[in-house]
Scaffold this active site. Structure first.
Site, PDB file in Angstrom:
ATOM      1  N   ASN A   1      40.948  31.411  24.534  1.00 36.98           N
ATOM      2  CA  ASN A   1      42.109  32.182  24.371  1.00 36.98           C
ATOM      3  C   ASN A   1      42.906  32.039  25.022  1.00 36.98           C
ATOM      4  O   ASN A   1      44.156  32.706  25.253  1.00 36.98           O
ATOM      5  CB  ASN A   1      41.476  34.154  24.845  1.00 36.98           C
ATOM      6  CG  ASN A   1      41.942  34.453  25.475  1.00 36.98           C
ATOM      7  OD1 ASN A   1      40.991  33.700  26.262  1.00 36.98           O
ATOM      8  ND2 ASN A   1      41.804  35.657  25.820  1.00 36.98           N
TER       9      ASN A   1
ATOM     10  N   HIS B   1      30.800  40.448  30.466  1.00 38.25           N
ATOM     11  CA  HIS B   1      31.393  41.902  30.849  1.00 38.25           C
ATOM     12  C   HIS B   1      31.177  42.794  30.529  1.00 38.25           C
ATOM     13  O   HIS B   1      31.668  44.046  29.561  1.00 38.25           O
ATOM     14  CB  HIS B   1      32.966  41.558  30.862  1.00 38.25           C
ATOM     15  CG  HIS B   1      33.703  41.671  29.123  1.00 38.25           C
ATOM     16  ND1 HIS B   1      33.473  41.647  28.220  1.00 38.25           N
ATOM     17  CD2 HIS B   1      35.233  40.614  29.395  1.00 38.25           C
ATOM     18  CE1 HIS B   1      34.370  40.904  27.465  1.00 38.25           C
ATOM     19  NE2 HIS B   1      35.469  40.287  28.485  1.00 38.25           N
TER      20      HIS B   1
ATOM     21  N   ASP C   1      35.709  37.220  35.279  1.00 40.94           N
ATOM     22  CA  ASP C   1      37.419  37.472  34.308  1.00 40.94           C
ATOM     23  C   ASP C   1      38.234  37.455  34.613  1.00 40.94           C
ATOM     24  O   ASP C   1      39.161  38.119  34.445  1.00 40.94           O
ATOM     25  CB  ASP C   1      36.325  38.648  33.322  1.00 40.94           C
ATOM     26  CG  ASP C   1      37.267  39.166  32.082  1.00 40.94           C
ATOM     27  OD1 ASP C   1      38.204  38.205  31.585  1.00 40.94           O
ATOM     28  OD2 ASP C   1      37.467  40.526  31.658  1.00 40.94           O
TER      29      ASP C   1
HETATM   30  C1  NCD Z   1      41.271  39.435  28.635  1.00 45.03           C
HETATM   31  C2  NCD Z   1      42.180  38.453  29.109  1.00 45.03           C
HETATM   32  O1  NCD Z   1      43.589  38.877  29.125  1.00 45.03           O
HETATM   33  O2  NCD Z   1      42.538  37.576  28.331  1.00 45.03           O
HETATM   34  N1  NCD Z   1      41.669  40.896  29.222  1.00 45.03           N
HETATM   35  C3  NCD Z   1      40.766  40.923  29.610  1.00 45.03           C
HETATM   36  O3  NCD Z   1      41.865  42.273  29.673  1.00 45.03           O
HETATM   37  N2  NCD Z   1      39.553  41.275  30.205  1.00 45.03           N
HETATM   38  C4  NCD Z   1      41.118  38.701  27.767  1.00 45.03           C
HETATM   39  C5  NCD Z   1      39.315  38.846  27.533  1.00 45.03           C
HETATM   40  O4  NCD Z   1      38.450  39.126  28.471  1.00 45.03           O
HETATM   41  O5  NCD Z   1      38.573  40.153  26.910  1.00 45.03           O
END
Ligand code: NCD
Length: 420
Positions: free
Chosen positions: A92, A222, A287
């Site tokens: 992303n 997650h 993450d």
């Molecule tokens: C992630 C990101 O910032 O790319 N953010 C998040 O809150 N986890 C995107 C994701 O993993 O959902």
């Protein structure tokens, strides 16, 4: 007598209680047990020498638009300084990875900057060329946004169903961000929690398992609650993040954007209940989602979601090992052995043929000092907590991090099985 090697790690105590000399040649463990001769020897007596960790969920950012948040260079340095020797990047980014050409430009950027081993995942969205990215070397598909998050729109169920069928045929892994997002004003940590509830995460996990074709290799990203994790069954696997095990909403002010993440940091009772799953958790991943201090300083409703964490993950959990709260074996399983098994790749370890990637840790913990971390994000929610950071990190038999100094070694791109 073992042949001449690149590096010998002497007096390595393995979690099984053995003391061995590990010889590394051409990036792999060549001998384990007896010592020979090598270019360089490091004595690990009185230290912990752990296999290099795989963090299978990081957002390295980079590119023209996001290099102020993180670059492949700073993100992978941050990984090495936290004992992680292989990162798996999520698609992303900007531009999103959606075909062979966006995949290849991402790969070019990573190859020119990365300090640790890396893989890149393929994006799954309407119009994406899934087979093209598979052949280009994508490690896995996803995270697939079954609900919207930073830079990822939720994909409609009918598209997800057809994408799953195509991924099943390819034999590749599908990794899914499973949440249900309710309508409402998202202006505090509690509101964020209510709009992305535990019940919605559990419902999304059930729906996705029901929708998944029989032979799909499916992995949930997650998971933030006992309830969702408890639903994952059969061959399916899941990961849990440090922030869902170590942080809870009561540790922050109601409007603290730095704890805003998807799925949300939960209340303390939910966090504690998630620990009951520890033995069942397949993977611990970070993450790592770096956003800058200035972006996070916006109003709660417009601040981006995400927490950086690739450098603090192993250190925070190794401190829990030292406090005898979890076993060293369980930490190595969740950060090295299981991610490798799920991704169908070789991992670092003490036996011949395994990757010669290691991190050497002192036998004492220290307080996490935000000023000493290497992510461009420049902040952490873990400041002041106990962590055990490596003195040295070894990549393919070469010392690439030592007491704050980095060396650009020979990091490898690890492609997925579809690579032609
Ligand atoms: C992630 C990101 O910032 O790319 N953010 C998040 O809150 N986890 C995107 C994701 O993993 O959902």
């Amino acid at each position: 007598m073992p042949e001449y090697c690149d590096l010998i790690l002497k007096n390595v105590s393995t979690p099984a209680g053995l003391v061995r000399d590990i010889s590394i040649k051409n990036g792999l463990v060549a001998h384990s047990g007896s010592s020979g001769r090598a270019e360089r020897t490091i004595d690990c007596k009185g230290l912990y020498c752990l296999p290099g960790a795989i963090d299978m969920h990081v957002h390295m950012r980079g590119g023209k638009e996001q290099s102020s948040k993180e670059t492949w260079k700073t993100g992978t340095m941050s990984a090495l300084a936290g004992g992680v020797t292989h990162v798996v990047d999520q698609p992303n980014c900007i531009p999103a990875i959606k075909d062979a050409s966006t995949f290849e430009s991402r790969l070019k950027e990573a190859k020119s900057q990365a300090y640790c081993n890396f893989s890149i995942n393929a994006g799954v969205m309407k119009g994406a060329d899934l087979s093209g990215m598979h052949r280009a070397g994508a490690m896995a598909f996803g995270e697939i946004f079954a609900a919207p998050s930073s830079y990822g729109e939720g994909v409609p169920p009918e598209y997800l169903r057809s994408a799953f069928l195509e991924i099943e045929k390819s034999g590749c892994l599908a990794t899914v961000h499973a949440e249900t997002v309710l309508e409402g004003t998202d202006d505090s940590l509690d509101a964020h929690n209510c709009l992305r509830p535990v019940s919605g995460e559990a419902e999304a996990v059930s729906n996705i398992m029901e929708m998944a074709p029989d032979d799909l290799r499916l992995h949930f990203c997650h998971l933030s609650s006992f309830e969702s994790a408890d639903l994952v069954s059969g061959r399916h696997t899941f990961e849990v993040m440090p922030h869902h095990l170590l942080l809870s909403t009561d540790m922050f002010d109601a409007k603290d954007t730095f704890a805003r993440v998807n799925p949300p940091v939960r209340d303390d009772a939910t966090r504690k209940k998630l620990w009951r799953m520890w033995d069942k958790i397949d993977v611990l991943a970070s993450d790592h989602a770096p956003h800058t201090v200035s972006e996070k300083s916006a109003d709660f409703s417009s601040a981006p979601s995400g927490i950086p964490g690739v450098e603090t993950m192993v250190p925070l959990f190794l401190a829990l090992v030292y406090q005898k709260k979890i076993s060293l074996e369980s930490l190595i399983a969740k950060t090295t052995i299981n991610p490798a098994r799920i991704l169908h790749i070789n991992c670092a370890g003490y036996e011949p043929g395994m990757r010669g990637d290691f991190a050497i840790y002192p036998k004492r913990s220290e307080k996490v000092d935000p000023g000493r971390l290497h992510s461009l994000a420049g902040w952490t929610p873990y400041g002041g907590m106990e962590g055990v950071f490596p003195d040295k990190t070894i990549l393919r038999g070469e010392v690439v991090y030592s007491d704050g100094d980095f060396l650009k070694g020979s990091p490898e791109w690890i492609p997925g099985e579809g690579y032609i």
